[in-house]
Design an enzyme around this catalytic site. Sequence first.
Site, PDB file in Angstrom:
ATOM      1  CG  ASP A 178      -1.932   1.231   1.364  1.00 58.65           C
ATOM      2  OD1 ASP A 178      -2.466   1.025   0.135  1.00 58.65           O
ATOM      3  OD2 ASP A 178      -1.874   1.974   2.349  1.00 58.65           O
TER       4      ASP A 178
ATOM      5  CD  GLU B 214      -1.984   2.583  -3.222  1.00 52.93           C
ATOM      6  OE1 GLU B 214      -2.075   3.361  -4.357  1.00 52.93           O
ATOM      7  OE2 GLU B 214      -1.594   2.788  -2.242  1.00 52.93           O
TER       8      GLU B 214
ATOM      9  CG  ASP C 206      -9.227   3.614  -0.343  1.00 53.30           C
ATOM     10  OD1 ASP C 206      -9.414   3.621   0.542  1.00 53.30           O
ATOM     11  OD2 ASP C 206      -7.845   3.587  -0.753  1.00 53.30           O
TER      12      ASP C 206
END
Length: 501
Positions: A298, A345, A398
């Site tokens: 992430d 990511e 998200d």
Amino acid sequence: MTFERASGIILHPTSLPSRFGIGDLGKSAYEFIDFLARSGQKIWQVLPLGPTGYEHSPYTMNFSAFAGNPLLISLDILAEKGLLNPDELTPLPSESDPAYARVNFAEVIPHKTKYFQQAYDRFKQAIPPEYEIFSQQQSYWLDDYALFMALHEANPDKTWNQWEPGLARREPGAVKIATSLLHDSIEYHKFLQFQFFEQWTKVRRYCHGKNIKIIGDVSIYVCHHSAEVWSHPENFDLNPETLEPAWKAGVPPDYFSATGQLWGNPVYNWENLINTNFTWWIERFRATLQYVDVVRVDHFRGFEAFWRVPAGEDNAINGEWVKAPGYKLFSKLQEALGTLPILAEDLGIITPEVEAMRDRFEFPGMRILLFAFGGEADHPYLPHSYINNCIVYTGTHDNDTTVGWWLQAPQEVRQHVAKYLGYASDSDIHEISWSLMRLASASVADMAIFPLQDVLSLDNGARMNDPSVTPGNWRWRYTTSELLSQELSDRLLQITQLYNR
């Protein structure tokens, strides 16, 4: 690392059905895996699995980067093991709509904790040898975590730097006394971890038996009030007097927020991490790969340069970019762990330097279809721009769901989608989530992954997280496995087979 052509679904285990108000690793997890298998899916992507604190974000508010979330422990499985009386288990009522329930943490936590305590009391009467083996093998993080949680419960309104000074600074004498006084609480938290990892290991083994791999997240940052920052403060940029973060992590203004995102986590003391040959990071990745097959890193861009905001700021506007030693870190990880099954990511403000680092290690990057439309034909998220070594998502945890996005999309965006799909008008598109899932599956991207909300064609009532809003996220769940019907499986399997995934 290259990955086989495949598709899969994002679903955090808290979103699974259960009788106790939150998804767990019991029957519904296996039913979901069965749904994946009969639908031809080869991937189950989950969010970080650690124990969560304030507002229950698995990314920024976790008590540990190594531990599992006890709330995922199945009470029914504990009952099957004889640690609980099944007749005494009281369910928490679910909402009537099977697709739009929400986790009520204020109810779930005390409800499940009561049963965990009962199970622990019975467990102590006949401790199995497997528990001792687990405790020894995981001691490098488990001992600190269990003591941290015991101290956290003994000081419920304080962060660790507000504890008695000897404990805050981990003076050996103070730690020894606390370990003795809190022995039972420490063992309770070790017991919970033992149960979590035993249940998760069986879930993962079941996935492997169905030819399904699990993608799990390593969030770049950890919470200040966590076992890792307390036990290894030298790895973080803290004020030496107060032990508060000297700088806080976040991102500058972007698509999600005009004031940026101020996550509040401490940033790393990269100098110390370099000097210790990234031992902490190597341990973290090694631990993560014990329970997932592929790691999605992430906020990958933060390993090339990270946004830090001075302590005391109310938003992330007044921050600065600082270089990070990503090349050195991933090289060391490669030396220690071999070929790295990592996904990057790489969303947000991505520079050529970030792309170069990603490509140097051949990490696949992400493409989001919800961001692709309404611009020029050279947009990198449009499928004709893809390379093989990438992952395409309709959206992620998200984002809006695809249906929610479509309902509020500007007319020019809707028309662009229609033309791209070969329709004369957006009114010709009747099932937008399935249209985009088909588009993603047809692309050359090695992996195509969809939120379960898109498979179920749900609107924004099923959104998992809104990064611009702190309260109320991470709560969506569906309440019955009957939603995962054979008809739905057959439809998903058809697309999967058609595009050789």
